[in-house]
Design a protein around this motif. Structure first.
Motif, PDB file in Angstrom:
ATOM      1  N   ASP A 289     -10.552  34.667  -6.743  1.00  0.00           N
ATOM      2  CA  ASP A 289     -10.884  34.445  -8.146  1.00  0.00           C
ATOM      3  C   ASP A 289     -10.277  33.166  -8.720  1.00  0.00           C
ATOM      4  O   ASP A 289     -10.147  33.034  -9.931  1.00  0.00           O
ATOM      5  CB  ASP A 289     -10.556  35.671  -9.007  1.00  0.00           C
ATOM      6  CG  ASP A 289      -9.092  36.044  -8.928  1.00  0.00           C
ATOM      7  OD1 ASP A 289      -8.333  35.301  -8.283  1.00  0.00           O
ATOM      8  OD2 ASP A 289      -8.712  37.079  -9.497  1.00  0.00           O
TER       9      ASP A 289
ATOM     10  N   LYS B  39     -11.666  34.929 -15.366  1.00  0.00           N
ATOM     11  CA  LYS B  39     -11.620  33.488 -15.515  1.00  0.00           C
ATOM     12  C   LYS B  39     -10.989  32.864 -14.278  1.00  0.00           C
ATOM     13  O   LYS B  39      -9.969  33.330 -13.785  1.00  0.00           O
ATOM     14  CB  LYS B  39     -10.778  33.143 -16.760  1.00  0.00           C
ATOM     15  CG  LYS B  39     -11.237  31.898 -17.493  1.00  0.00           C
ATOM     16  CD  LYS B  39     -10.520  31.788 -18.834  1.00  0.00           C
ATOM     17  CE  LYS B  39     -10.326  30.320 -19.202  1.00  0.00           C
ATOM     18  NZ  LYS B  39      -9.207  29.658 -18.497  1.00  0.00           N
TER      19      LYS B  39
ATOM     20  N   SER C  74     -18.107  38.110 -10.933  1.00  0.00           N
ATOM     21  CA  SER C  74     -16.936  38.663 -11.614  1.00  0.00           C
ATOM     22  C   SER C  74     -16.782  37.941 -12.943  1.00  0.00           C
ATOM     23  O   SER C  74     -17.170  36.783 -13.101  1.00  0.00           O
ATOM     24  CB  SER C  74     -15.694  38.442 -10.746  1.00  0.00           C
ATOM     25  OG  SER C  74     -14.546  38.306 -11.546  1.00  0.00           O
ATOM     26  N   ASP C  75     -16.212  38.643 -13.932  1.00  0.00           N
ATOM     27  CA  ASP C  75     -16.021  38.006 -15.229  1.00  0.00           C
ATOM     28  C   ASP C  75     -14.639  37.388 -15.369  1.00  0.00           C
ATOM     29  O   ASP C  75     -14.309  36.794 -16.390  1.00  0.00           O
ATOM     30  CB  ASP C  75     -16.237  39.031 -16.356  1.00  0.00           C
ATOM     31  CG  ASP C  75     -17.702  39.434 -16.450  1.00  0.00           C
ATOM     32  OD1 ASP C  75     -18.557  38.581 -16.106  1.00  0.00           O
ATOM     33  OD2 ASP C  75     -17.978  40.584 -16.827  1.00  0.00           O
TER      34      ASP C  75
ATOM     35  N   HIS D 243     -20.036  25.256 -10.824  1.00  0.00           N
ATOM     36  CA  HIS D 243     -19.300  26.502 -10.605  1.00  0.00           C
ATOM     37  C   HIS D 243     -19.324  26.866  -9.120  1.00  0.00           C
ATOM     38  O   HIS D 243     -20.394  27.097  -8.565  1.00  0.00           O
ATOM     39  CB  HIS D 243     -19.918  27.634 -11.417  1.00  0.00           C
ATOM     40  CG  HIS D 243     -19.750  27.453 -12.896  1.00  0.00           C
ATOM     41  ND1 HIS D 243     -18.859  28.182 -13.642  1.00  0.00           N
ATOM     42  CD2 HIS D 243     -20.340  26.569 -13.752  1.00  0.00           C
ATOM     43  CE1 HIS D 243     -18.905  27.774 -14.912  1.00  0.00           C
ATOM     44  NE2 HIS D 243     -19.808  26.801 -14.998  1.00  0.00           N
TER      45      HIS D 243
ATOM     46  N   TYR E 269     -18.608  29.559  -6.549  1.00  0.00           N
ATOM     47  CA  TYR E 269     -18.300  30.982  -6.448  1.00  0.00           C
ATOM     48  C   TYR E 269     -17.858  31.311  -5.031  1.00  0.00           C
ATOM     49  O   TYR E 269     -18.497  30.919  -4.053  1.00  0.00           O
ATOM     50  CB  TYR E 269     -19.508  31.828  -6.840  1.00  0.00           C
ATOM     51  CG  TYR E 269     -19.813  31.700  -8.311  1.00  0.00           C
ATOM     52  CD1 TYR E 269     -18.949  32.262  -9.252  1.00  0.00           C
ATOM     53  CD2 TYR E 269     -20.911  30.981  -8.757  1.00  0.00           C
ATOM     54  CE1 TYR E 269     -19.201  32.116 -10.615  1.00  0.00           C
ATOM     55  CE2 TYR E 269     -21.175  30.835 -10.110  1.00  0.00           C
ATOM     56  CZ  TYR E 269     -20.314  31.404 -11.031  1.00  0.00           C
ATOM     57  OH  TYR E 269     -20.551  31.254 -12.367  1.00  0.00           O
TER      58      TYR E 269
ATOM     59  N   HIS F  64     -27.991  38.579 -10.929  1.00  0.00           N
ATOM     60  CA  HIS F  64     -27.108  37.823 -11.821  1.00  0.00           C
ATOM     61  C   HIS F  64     -27.793  36.533 -12.288  1.00  0.00           C
ATOM     62  O   HIS F  64     -27.768  36.191 -13.480  1.00  0.00           O
ATOM     63  CB  HIS F  64     -25.797  37.513 -11.085  1.00  0.00           C
ATOM     64  CG  HIS F  64     -24.838  36.690 -11.873  1.00  0.00           C
ATOM     65  ND1 HIS F  64     -24.242  37.141 -13.029  1.00  0.00           N
ATOM     66  CD2 HIS F  64     -24.378  35.426 -11.684  1.00  0.00           C
ATOM     67  CE1 HIS F  64     -23.458  36.202 -13.515  1.00  0.00           C
ATOM     68  NE2 HIS F  64     -23.524  35.146 -12.721  1.00  0.00           N
TER      69      HIS F  64
ATOM     70  N   GLU G 256     -30.285  36.996 -15.070  1.00  0.00           N
ATOM     71  CA  GLU G 256     -29.682  37.067 -16.406  1.00  0.00           C
ATOM     72  C   GLU G 256     -29.337  35.679 -16.948  1.00  0.00           C
ATOM     73  O   GLU G 256     -29.743  35.318 -18.037  1.00  0.00           O
ATOM     74  CB  GLU G 256     -28.402  37.932 -16.369  1.00  0.00           C
ATOM     75  CG  GLU G 256     -28.678  39.428 -16.221  1.00  0.00           C
ATOM     76  CD  GLU G 256     -29.730  39.915 -17.221  1.00  0.00           C
ATOM     77  OE1 GLU G 256     -29.539  39.676 -18.429  1.00  0.00           O
ATOM     78  OE2 GLU G 256     -30.755  40.498 -16.785  1.00  0.00           O
TER      79      GLU G 256
ATOM     80  N   GLU H 202     -14.457  30.163  -9.067  1.00  0.00           N
ATOM     81  CA  GLU H 202     -14.467  31.524  -9.610  1.00  0.00           C
ATOM     82  C   GLU H 202     -14.921  32.529  -8.568  1.00  0.00           C
ATOM     83  O   GLU H 202     -15.537  32.161  -7.574  1.00  0.00           O
ATOM     84  CB  GLU H 202     -15.435  31.576 -10.820  1.00  0.00           C
ATOM     85  CG  GLU H 202     -14.945  30.776 -12.012  1.00  0.00           C
ATOM     86  CD  GLU H 202     -16.049  30.444 -13.018  1.00  0.00           C
ATOM     87  OE1 GLU H 202     -17.228  30.289 -12.602  1.00  0.00           O
ATOM     88  OE2 GLU H 202     -15.727  30.338 -14.216  1.00  0.00           O
TER      89      GLU H 202
END
Lengths: 396, 396
Positions: free
Chosen positions: A172, A232, A229-230, A166, A168, A23, A26, A225
């Motif tokens: 979520d 929100k 995972s995408d 962010h 993680y 990830h 990317e 988040e």
């Protein structure tokens, strides 16, 4: 540039570390990343357990040195994984980027981080992998940042560069109430620093209050988040940025609660002062204190402490030797808290709470309120029921 | 003052660490101690295994950082144990006492150690607990010292203060021959640096050659002894201090041996040179080389390499593409070596060796001799038999 932080459950095995490395490959194509990681899974607990096999009261300098190695394991392995798939990444410990702390062992605070060193490493690398939870004091000794310390490291790094942070995790986002308690719990899209600190302080597990406090101080936008995972998550930001204000933002349940009641005691201030000053010197943090209205020679007083301080409380009372009084410890206690900005200024909330308690025949031990919260101390067995009723009532 | 070193098997669990702490408490009443420790039991191997789950070719900077944490765990736990029983002890990592290295990852050498810092810590403490196997390079990166690195750390520290170094292990000294091979093996009371280096280089497992070499350079007396035992061990010292010289000091058996034979090859130097230069660039260390006497267009050549370099050897021959030659790899090979100062100057030893080989019908592949040793390459299945016969013959 962005700062990412992955917690222990997100890096608990090699496969998860490899997934995160893919990830990061990317996202690092578009911007530089500083990634902060915790120790793998239960590593830190296992290290503490080893120390406790020797003594339950280990030397704190050495305990800090021991506890710091879990994060060093993770940064090395994640950097190996990143380099293996062609990402220019480098692992960095606290001494290497000069994360300086206030110095107390096991509960230090970050004083400063060397931006110049970080910039140099960022020139040569696309991803910096930084060990969370650690810093060095003025004697070049390893110090740790206490519970949730890796969150604090991440927010501090984001503040250095004035970028977003962010966090993680395995959930979520921040919910109005723990979804395991109330299945209709709603995810909060955006929450102010104040409310999040209050929720965290009152026991909502996702973020530690100190990390949020640091974000508040330096106005770092913090996104909570789910890893890889995408979906929100939740944005923690300043209240000026939040358009719509809700009456109640969330509910927390804190089971780490012990109620101490002392009966048949003189409740004049001079008689009570020794109890609280000794508790303070033992490091017991005292929450809500209540005593019956009339100050007298044989009154009664009650207060709340963390259940994890039970041993310290026993020490307190054996030191105090209150010969004529009865001390009752109730461990089956929970604190249910409602949190929301300006809640106390709105009428009707307290009356709604009392109506719920009365209609459902739920007795309570204490109620306290602050600018941001109302807390109700109830029997642990009633905590979930009460939380669900409150969540329904306030549409959380 | 003394320097002690405890290896991985001596600190493999908490109980052993506690036993060592009690012993150190006693000895530290009389003198200051610097104690160097390895990682607990198989910790370092387990860390390497995790890295290998990601890739068999990990980034060496990150691998070094990963491998360094095992020793940090041990120093923290031993310091906790020492402080717990009232010993003034402090854990120290390579960066804290400035153990500077030459800088290559996974195989650095120690360049310098800061004596002033150590003296300051010794003023304030009775025991310094130092992480072995690690040092920092000029970029403040963690580097490791390769196999036996903790021994090297201990000897280097002893050299800084010109004091004795005690290497504690799970055997009670250096033996003339591995007691598991020959039960009448004798313990060596005292051995010269040269002989010990030769024994270590030839595969005797107790000490690594580099640590002995460092002792030799700085004339550090090294005692190899069993942990927590009163049995006298082996002293490694300069040959001037050794009164009585023995013909043969010891025997080593090295099974990490692979014999490469190339048949039907032109054995002119210009034809052979590419083989050895490419082997060298691949990092294959070539031992005894032999070829039949007549240099010809279709001769034969053989040499010994470490068996652990098998993958590299396969790479070598796929790169070389020796189309007309046969390459034979024999992994069932051992090298038995006799070590002793000035051995080659004494007549009769080689003839005794040949007599033993002949009388017992043991064939050999190669024999080589140096100033300090004679090595015989035989089938692995014959190595123990030959070693026992030699031990008996030379009264070891």
């Amino acid at each position: 540039m962005k700062v990412y932080k992955y917690g222990g459950s997100s890096v608990s095995d090699i496969e998860k570390i490899q997934n995160i490395s893919k990830h990061l490959k990317e996202v690092s194509k578009n911007e530089k990343i500083i990634v902060v990681v915790s120790a793998m899974g239960k590593t830190t607990n296992n290290l503490i357990e080893k120390a406790n096999m020797i003594t339950t009261n280990p030397n704190v300098r050495e305990l800090d040195r021991l506890m710091s190695i879990g994060e060093i394991e993770t940064i090395s392995l994640l950097s190996i994984a990143l380099n293996n798939i062609g990402v220019k990444a480098i692992s960095l410990t606290a001494d290497q980027i000069s994360i300086k702390t206030t110095g107390e062992h096991t509960k230090s605070r970050i004083k400063s981080i060397d931006k110049n060193i970080l910039e140099k490493f960022l020139e040569e690398n696309d991803v910096l992998v930084v060990a969370g939870f650690q810093g060095i004091n003025d004697k070049n000794e390893m110090t740790t940042l206490g519970r949730g310390g890796s969150d604090t490291t991440a927010v501090a790094l984001a503040s250095v560069f004035s970028v977003d942070c962010h966090i993680y995790t395995d959930v979520d986002g921040i919910y109005t109430i723990d979804p395991r308690v109330y299945e209709n719990a709603k995810k909060i899209d955006v929450i102010s620093y104040d409310e999040m600190m209050e929720l965290a302080y009152l026991g909502a597990g996702v973020m530690e209050a100190r990390a949020v406090e640091l974000g508040y101080k330096y106005l770092v936008d913090i996104y909570v988040e789910k890893s890889l995972s995408d979906v929100k998550g939740t944005l923690i930001t300043s209240k000026e940025k939040i358009m719509e204000e809700k009456e109640i933002t969330g509910i927390s349940i804190n089971n780490n609660t012990l109620m101490v009641t002392i009966d048949n005691i003189a409740t004049y201030a001079k008689n009570l002062e020794p109890i609280f000053s000794m508790a303070s010197s033992l490091g017991i943090s005292i929450d809500i204190i209540s005593h019956n209205d009339v100050v007298s020679d044989n009154g009664s007083i009650a207060f709340i402490v963390p259940r994890t301080d039970l041993n310290l409380v026993n020490t307190l009372f054996s030191n105090l030797n209150l010969k004529n009084s009865n001390v009752i410890l109730n461990e089956k206690i929970s604190k249910v808290s409602l949190v929301g900005i300006g809640m106390v200024n709105r009428v009707g909330i307290m009356s709604k709470i009392f109506k719920i308690l009365a209609d459902n025949n739920l007795s309570f031990h204490q109620i306290s309120s602050s600018e941001l919260s109302i807390s109700i101390v109830v029997e642990e067995s009633n905590a979930k029921t009460l939380s669900k009723l409150l969540a329904k009532e306030f549409n959380l």
